[in-house]
Design an enzyme around this catalytic site. Structure first.
Site, PDB file in Angstrom:
ATOM      1  N   CYS C 107       0.852  -1.189   0.000  1.00 11.18           N
ATOM      2  CA  CYS C 107       0.000   0.000   0.000  1.00 11.18           C
ATOM      3  C   CYS C 107       0.883   1.232   0.000  1.00 11.18           C
ATOM      4  O   CYS C 107       1.722   1.393   0.886  1.00 11.18           O
ATOM      5  CB  CYS C 107      -0.885  -0.030   1.253  1.00 11.18           C
ATOM      6  SG  CYS C 107      -1.801   1.483   1.522  1.00 11.18           S
ATOM      7  N   CYS C 111      -4.037   7.099  -1.566  1.00 13.12           N
ATOM      8  CA  CYS C 111      -5.346   7.113  -2.214  1.00 13.12           C
ATOM      9  C   CYS C 111      -6.415   7.761  -1.343  1.00 13.12           C
ATOM     10  O   CYS C 111      -7.319   8.423  -1.843  1.00 13.12           O
ATOM     11  CB  CYS C 111      -5.765   5.702  -2.583  1.00 13.12           C
ATOM     12  SG  CYS C 111      -4.610   4.947  -3.729  1.00 13.12           S
ATOM     13  N   THR C 198      -3.999   5.194   7.501  1.00 11.24           N
ATOM     14  CA  THR C 198      -3.004   4.787   6.523  1.00 11.24           C
ATOM     15  C   THR C 198      -2.045   5.931   6.202  1.00 11.24           C
ATOM     16  O   THR C 198      -2.484   7.000   5.770  1.00 11.24           O
ATOM     17  CB  THR C 198      -3.718   4.342   5.233  1.00 11.24           C
ATOM     18  OG1 THR C 198      -4.582   3.261   5.577  1.00 11.24           O
ATOM     19  CG2 THR C 198      -2.730   3.891   4.192  1.00 11.24           C
ATOM     20  N   GLU C 264       0.009   1.880   9.179  1.00 11.63           N
ATOM     21  CA  GLU C 264      -1.237   2.330   9.785  1.00 11.63           C
ATOM     22  C   GLU C 264      -0.971   2.709  11.238  1.00 11.63           C
ATOM     23  O   GLU C 264      -0.159   2.080  11.905  1.00 11.63           O
ATOM     24  CB  GLU C 264      -2.323   1.252   9.708  1.00 11.63           C
ATOM     25  CG  GLU C 264      -3.325   1.541   8.591  1.00 11.63           C
ATOM     26  CD  GLU C 264      -3.355   0.480   7.516  1.00 11.63           C
ATOM     27  OE1 GLU C 264      -2.764  -0.595   7.720  1.00 11.63           O
ATOM     28  OE2 GLU C 264      -3.980   0.722   6.459  1.00 11.63           O
ATOM     29  N   HIS C 299     -13.331   5.627  -3.306  1.00  9.64           N
ATOM     30  CA  HIS C 299     -12.300   4.832  -2.654  1.00  9.64           C
ATOM     31  C   HIS C 299     -12.479   3.333  -2.887  1.00  9.64           C
ATOM     32  O   HIS C 299     -11.499   2.594  -2.960  1.00  9.64           O
ATOM     33  CB  HIS C 299     -12.275   5.154  -1.160  1.00  9.64           C
ATOM     34  CG  HIS C 299     -10.977   4.820  -0.511  1.00  9.64           C
ATOM     35  ND1 HIS C 299      -9.771   5.195  -1.045  1.00  9.64           N
ATOM     36  CD2 HIS C 299     -10.662   4.136   0.616  1.00  9.64           C
ATOM     37  CE1 HIS C 299      -8.787   4.755  -0.267  1.00  9.64           C
ATOM     38  NE2 HIS C 299      -9.311   4.099   0.744  1.00  9.64           N
ATOM     39  N   TYR C 303      -9.417   0.538  -4.919  1.00  8.79           N
ATOM     40  CA  TYR C 303      -8.816  -0.756  -4.585  1.00  8.79           C
ATOM     41  C   TYR C 303      -8.316  -1.509  -5.812  1.00  8.79           C
ATOM     42  O   TYR C 303      -7.800  -2.625  -5.699  1.00  8.79           O
ATOM     43  CB  TYR C 303      -9.763  -1.587  -3.717  1.00  8.79           C
ATOM     44  CG  TYR C 303      -9.584  -1.191  -2.276  1.00  8.79           C
ATOM     45  CD1 TYR C 303     -10.149  -0.017  -1.796  1.00  8.79           C
ATOM     46  CD2 TYR C 303      -8.771  -1.921  -1.419  1.00  8.79           C
ATOM     47  CE1 TYR C 303      -9.934   0.399  -0.499  1.00  8.79           C
ATOM     48  CE2 TYR C 303      -8.547  -1.508  -0.124  1.00  8.79           C
ATOM     49  CZ  TYR C 303      -9.124  -0.346   0.331  1.00  8.79           C
ATOM     50  OH  TYR C 303      -8.887   0.075   1.606  1.00  8.79           O
ATOM     51  N   CYS C 305      -5.752  -0.787  -6.983  1.00  5.84           N
ATOM     52  CA  CYS C 305      -4.338  -0.934  -6.628  1.00  5.84           C
ATOM     53  C   CYS C 305      -3.986  -2.380  -6.315  1.00  5.84           C
ATOM     54  O   CYS C 305      -2.883  -2.843  -6.595  1.00  5.84           O
ATOM     55  CB  CYS C 305      -3.982  -0.055  -5.434  1.00  5.84           C
ATOM     56  SG  CYS C 305      -4.788  -0.572  -3.898  1.00  5.84           S
ATOM     57  N   GLU C 453      -6.577  -5.533   4.856  1.00  6.33           N
ATOM     58  CA  GLU C 453      -7.015  -4.206   4.458  1.00  6.33           C
ATOM     59  C   GLU C 453      -7.930  -4.271   3.238  1.00  6.33           C
ATOM     60  O   GLU C 453      -8.847  -3.456   3.084  1.00  6.33           O
ATOM     61  CB  GLU C 453      -5.791  -3.335   4.153  1.00  6.33           C
ATOM     62  CG  GLU C 453      -6.122  -1.873   3.924  1.00  6.33           C
ATOM     63  CD  GLU C 453      -5.170  -1.260   2.916  1.00  6.33           C
ATOM     64  OE1 GLU C 453      -3.948  -1.404   3.081  1.00  6.33           O
ATOM     65  OE2 GLU C 453      -5.677  -0.662   1.931  1.00  6.33           O
TER      66      GLU C 453
END
Lengths: 511, 511, 511, 511
Positions: C107, C111, C198, C264, C299, C303, C305, C453
């Site tokens: 991550c 974002c 995050t 996080e 959002h 994901y 990603c 996550e």
């Protein structure tokens, strides 16, 4: 009025004798808007009768599997009439079911009766124990008579239900659930309707039972009784099945499975009499839930039959892959393995439930309810996936293939044979037959039993989830987790004791 | 050189006695690049020893479940050393495995040994029957000695394998598979290495066995022998696990499961001696495949233990849902039902395999191989889904939560307790503990056993698919389909006879 | 007190410059019970900073993908700071996300900020439109300053929530949700805590936002503001990750991914000041739900990603299969295809949501909410299955392999290299590295981002189901079915009109 | 002999005009062993014609969706005849397909033609470019004529194939693949047969194309041509569908979907002439694979139509749940969400493929092949699961319900209406209609299109897996993994360059 004793008819010992026993009865059966003269001779009904007949013939060929010596009459009778005296008996029910699924490729319609008899054995015993009634001995008398005839008994449970959010006594129309409409000295009269009754027309007797938990105000709905299927006041309305009319086209290829099919009908009761001797529950509303739970525990595991039907479909898929010339492709083999893996999961969870059986108070063995529900829950999904995979192996031709009539035309038949051939040496007609069998089992008549009935019979998926939820012993499991997580606990043994009480034999003890 | 008879050590009867029995052995164990002085005192190793100790303690608390009276010594010993004399014995293995999974939440490391002993009982018998050797009596002598000590035996099967496309004798380096490097009058010497050996360091003896089907040229690889784990020439290299070092941080919260873990290590054999008395196969390459098949048949069903670990995870998920204050949401309950459905499927297919067991020639019972493979194949998937669902119920905090060290800081600890609390009345620390337990089982140390080992232990998924493929009786099933499709057959009973020969007891007969 | 204008710091144009920009800030970060002196130099934190740095470096290497010319400053800035002016902009966000997932395997933490900026653009506009406020121009001023610096902005949304069944104002402790604790002429003070934030420590600024629908009594919880991450009164407590301490062992093999990780932390606000200029919502509780919905719509599609991370895992699985010498087995290839099929489904549904974007009133483009939720819902499952398949291809060695320390020991290192080699020609160490990477992504540090996550970020699975349920237009679809079934309808266009209002651009019209 | 120019017939502008245009053609169609006099008037064929007619009517009602202004004739024509000039055109195809699926609940039969036209546009262009032929201009002339008539064109691709392990020229019978049997100056003659030709009888023209990659010896099989469906020498044999005869029973309830159905037939070519002007490939065997790949790339994404059919089934499931009185149960709502999630995944992956389209050399846009295959691969599974869930919500009555004839009988009709009613206020007949619609779509006529055709159309599941395997860029992904794992690489950019060449526009670049 039906006699209050069962006439001594000849014991039925073969499929042929069974078929003959059905002829000439006075049944009122509607199909396509008309009364059926003789169901036995109706081309759409006959295959369902053949499937029941196979239960007799298997008992002749493999008596250890499909027959027992009745402890009531000391004569050889169908295992479908037998009360389980051991876990072996439970397991052998499953093995017989799988075999019959293999031999017929459809529903052979006798499991509801078998499971109803076994449920009533223990429930009548426990009712008598509590209330001092004599239902259990009545039931044994009835059962002895059935053993003597080696008869087919169906079980009638599912009411039409009307508004599903209301209990029976609150329904606008009292007939939405079968109920006692009148009491006389000699017996009772019942009214109402039962939906999707498997094999009812092919049975000799039926057992009427309540379909759900009842309350005090539902007393007249708490009724169990046995009655001949041709009792006065009963009307049958035959259920349509996908592709049912192909049985009436006169051919033998497009039907897919020319010999066997299932049967479901609606049964309407209009003031039908049941003599006292055949009444096994009359107002004991507080035992309705127990009866339903016992029955579904047996019956959800009886869906092991679908692993037998699955064997046929796996075989058909393997056969068509071979006929298509692709049997050796790795993805084909892998799909057959996957189908087998799913199919054996149904079988494995079902027989595990039987193997883990335990005796009830009456001596009749009951199977493990958790695994019974787990088994049935798989049955609501896995046959669909097995069916999909069989269609994958079949190829699209299964749904675009011309009718068998085309084969008979000299010119078109020749063209078809030329163009629809697969692997060298395989007659085109054989390939067409195999495709039609897969169609029959995944879209046609026997898809009804293999798919939709697998979904809804013995309770829809959600009903299994509810039962699994009730038995999953969360308090015990939370305790396990807390111990390992190092959480200190106030002792909650009392809660656990309640949780563990009664549900099933396989409970985990508290350390 | 190790003695050729087993010294009469004291029988081990409790977890404590077992732990003491491990102290002071001369083991060469490497971990993080260093020799471990005393594994028993190593904080990272100790939890794995505790898990084995629990097998002794359970035998004290529930002797009917976890112990038997040895027919060889007439004394009470661990069920893990018992040769199955009935299907009940097979089933009780499963029930003990589930219970130990529940009590430890991890791998208790004794199933490989148990399954190896049972496999060797029948295979040595059948070797002797064919070749006139005396392996079986040697084996029984050895087993009697083990019963006397009530020892822990591990089974060493998986070789490191080198180039997987080549058989042992074609490997560039002969040590890629364990093999006999030298024969003497008194015994043999072996060399090579075994990978991922479960619980080897926590055992007293190990059974070395071949890992796959062998050919004539692989003769020196066809070796089975028993040897003490501290034999001269053995080196252990300890395997890392996810989050293993948390055991060395000194706390007891972040580890998740403070008491128990699994263990796997590489074992290197450099000319290790085994006296004749403890050699149970020496060159019989044609029995290697049978031994492997017997072993995996037992062992794939032994993964029923994961349903016990699953019980802990279901309990943890239910507990955290309650601590989060959402236990009553319908989707939460439904997920717990789903986890249970999956978990009981593992259990059901496993015990079904055991219930369907049958005697081999030596008298030792073997479980049903089809269902054993079906069970293990589910184990390669269902724990992952159960794990995912447990993380769903846990919430994201499971992977973003501060360390337990923070709790000890006066200011930060207070802040954490304020902000990380869930449902009123639940201590924040309890909630953190439960989250760490779920982390432990799905990402941490015990995820190794619950997930990855479930995938690969006793054979990776593809190996089960191959076995299922071999046993799926396609010829028989194609025949069923052809009969129903109305296809005429040349009789292929010969083919079927071959197909049915030998594989398993549950074959379907030809009608 | 923080200044009410943003000082003109140098624009950040490279990963290196970014890293330098973080040094020497006055952050209060707790980790393992201690204050971290300089996060940048902490071996456990640094990899998460590297991941953010890669967002700058990619912008240098592929400016069209990861950068834009700011319409506010006319300079090249990171795409993460850009307001979408077209569906192309939305799609390019996804392409950049996939690429960064590929390049970091974890991550990269930007974002949330990107999606928060885009959400606030339209929501501040619509608030102003209704209430005559000036939030939108304040927001644009702030955004311009950010563009000038090319800063990293995080978004702080998830409150700790306390008792989840109660709204903010009914919580026993008002701090369970971040809220305005005090108003002054110059601005507001906020208190409370945000969980699992995050990349917060790696950001320059954070945007505080409400986490859920609010009511009239929750007014002080309806707050949006921007503040520097080193504002006075903020405390960070670093979240532990699976295997996090491997980063502190000094090696570079066992970590799996030596360079990159996620981050996080919990963020505690104790009377933190935000000047008016940086307040973008102050009491407009009726816009909280809209903001949350806009944000999750963006959002959940971000994901995508994970398909980039999935590419790495697919590559790792393919590489390890090759190193194990089994790359050509058909079941191996099939598993890689399956992983790709799942991975591209995430990508496909995500970019479809972007491609179907539409302009909001402020001109900022919003993506299709149905497909955004469909995408994220797959993300809650598919990475777990991709992970499982990667472990299948890896083999059990992944979780039983000795530590890298062993490699350094002359004797043990040599043994390991001998026995752990796979296919000829592949260095054993390379094979070990690849196994550790898969462990890292499926059990270790980056499993946090790839698995858990993926499950909980941007809302847990049930939250997507609720949104899908809201948007599924059942009235319209029932109408379609009724028309085809030949059922006469009273016209229900009114009902439909309501159903269709507002939700999304892709609604189906009534014929 | 057909004329070598297309007569100027009237442009078809409505469903009615289309239907009229079919009357009186000289088609040789066999059904149930007999020649069909006028397909238009055959009750089993007519519903399939209605489905095509709806494509015209939709173009009238929603011209922007289902029509375009032809760039060749400047008149409004059906979108099905349009060559895609942008990604918008590709996406609008999908939106039209979903809408037509919603409106007909079945296959509307025009996508094969549409996708064939688009494929031929670019392939003829590229053939000419290489070989200096003039196929592209011939094709444009033909297309212009089609635009002028606004005709229906079907595409004939799937050969009957004979022994699937042999290429065309090695087949024992050369007719197993359609091929050129004779060349004359004016044109060619073709022979062979095409299987499961969707909508062929309902078309005006058909495009004959090769079905697979061809080699040099298969030259005469490399043929593409356009011909009127009533050309001399063509015979059609109509394919049976599940429950097809219900259309011939005269009722309108048991059919489920009274108005619409799909159509598939076998087409036999016996020396059928195609004039040169309509020949678009003649021996260019090396372009056969490209044509097939282009076609399947378009066509696998065209299965987005099934999301429209799925909308109907979701609507039917929601409607029957309401009629059964259980619409508010949480598990019912959850199943509708699940159906929607699956259905939108089909849609999302399909339109993503279209949105990612790119221009070919001829200017015609092609969609993304990876996502096209991903979409179709979902279509081989998800409709089955949506179908299963719809049956779950329907209840068992769907397969046990009496025929509509019963409703007409005064006594039985009254009984049925009494007992089969669900929620108060819903006419029993409406409930029966909805159940029959679900039966129609999951077991009956339209299950052919919704299920089996979803499985096999545009290539069976394995063909998508092969394509996904080809395009998954493993070398690139292995490189990503090696970089992150810290493995040093010899540069393999050359390998990558090869991997990246040509396949699709969305390739990942090497950093």
């Amino acid at each position: 009025m039906v006699p209050n004793t069962i006439p001594d008819t000849k014991k039925i010992t073969s499929g042929e004798a069974y078929i003959n026993s059905l002829r000439g009865r006075n049944l009122r059966v509607y199909l396509f808007g008309e009364l059926v003269e003789e169901p036995l001779d109706h081309p759409m009904i006959r295959p369902s009768i053949n499937a029941v007949a196979e239960t007799y013939d298997l008992a002749l060929r493999e008596p250890e599997l499909a027959a027992v010596i009745s402890p009531l009459t000391n004569e050889r009778i169908s295992r479908f009439l037998h009360i389980c005296e051991s876990t072996d008996d439970l397991v052998l029910q499953n093995k017989m079911q799988r075999k019959l699924g293999q031999n017929t490729g459809t529903c052979f319609q006798r499991c509801v009766g078998m499971d109803a008899l076994n449920s009533l054995h223990s429930v009548t015993f426990e009712m008598d124990e509590k209330n001092g009634t004599d239902y259990h001995s009545r039931f044994l008398d009835f059962l002895t008579a059935m053993h003597r005839q080696n008869a087919v008994i169906s079980g009638a449970m599912t009411d039409v239900k009307g508004d599903r959010s209301l209990p029976p006594h609150q329904q606008e129309d009292p007939d939405m659930f079968v109920h006692i409409s009148r009491w006389t000295e000699k017996g009772i009269f019942i009214s109402g309707a039962k939906a999707h009754q498997t094999g009812c027309i092919n049975s000799h007797w039926m057992l009427v039972m309540p379909t759900m938990r009842l309350g005090e105000k539902d007393k007249e709905y708490a009724v169990v009784g046995a009655l001949p299927v041709d009792s006065q006041g009963i009307t049958y309305i035959y259920g349509r099945q996908s592709c049912d009319k192909r049985s009436m086209e006169g051919g033998n290829l497009d039907v897919g499975n020319v010999k066997f099919s299932g049967q479901e009908a609606m049964v309407i009761f209009e003031d039908v009499f049941i003599p006292k001797e055949h009444v096994f529950m009359d107002g004991e509303y507080d035992f309705a839930a127990l009866l339903v739970e016992r029955f579904t525990t047996y019956h959800r595991r009886s869906y092991v039959c679908k692993s037998g039907v699955g064997d046929v479909l796996i075989g058909a898929a393997a056969a068509i892959a071979e006929m298509n010339g692709v049997a050796k492709a790795s993805h084909i083999k892998d799909k057959l393995v996957q189908m087998t893996h799913l199919n054996e999961t149904i079988y494995g969870t079902g027989i595990a439930s039987s193997f883990q059986g335990f005796p009830t108070k009456s001596g009749c063995y009951l199977c493990d309810p958790m695994l019974s529900n787990v088994c049935k829950h798989h049955v609501t999904k896995m046959p669909y996936e097995i069916g999909r995979l069989s269609q994958d192996l079949a190829g699209g031709l299964m749904v675009t293939m011309p009718s068998e009539k085309e084969l008979e035309d000299p010119k078109i038949g020749t063209i078809l044979k030329k163009y629809l051939r697969g692997k060298a040496g395989i007659p085109t007609e054989d390939r067409m037959r195999m495709l039609r069998l897969i169609e029959n089992m995944t879209l046609g008549r026997n898809a009804v039993g293999y798919l939709t009935e697998s979904l809804h019979g013995a309770g829809s998926p959600q009903s299994q989830r509810i039962q699994i939820g009730r038995m999953m012993q969360l308090e015990y499991k939370k305790r396990l987790a807390k111990i390992l997580a190092g959480i200190e606990m106030k002792d909650n043994k009392d809660v656990l004791a309640i949780e563990l009480a009664g549900y099933f034999s396989r409970v985990f003890k508290i350390n």
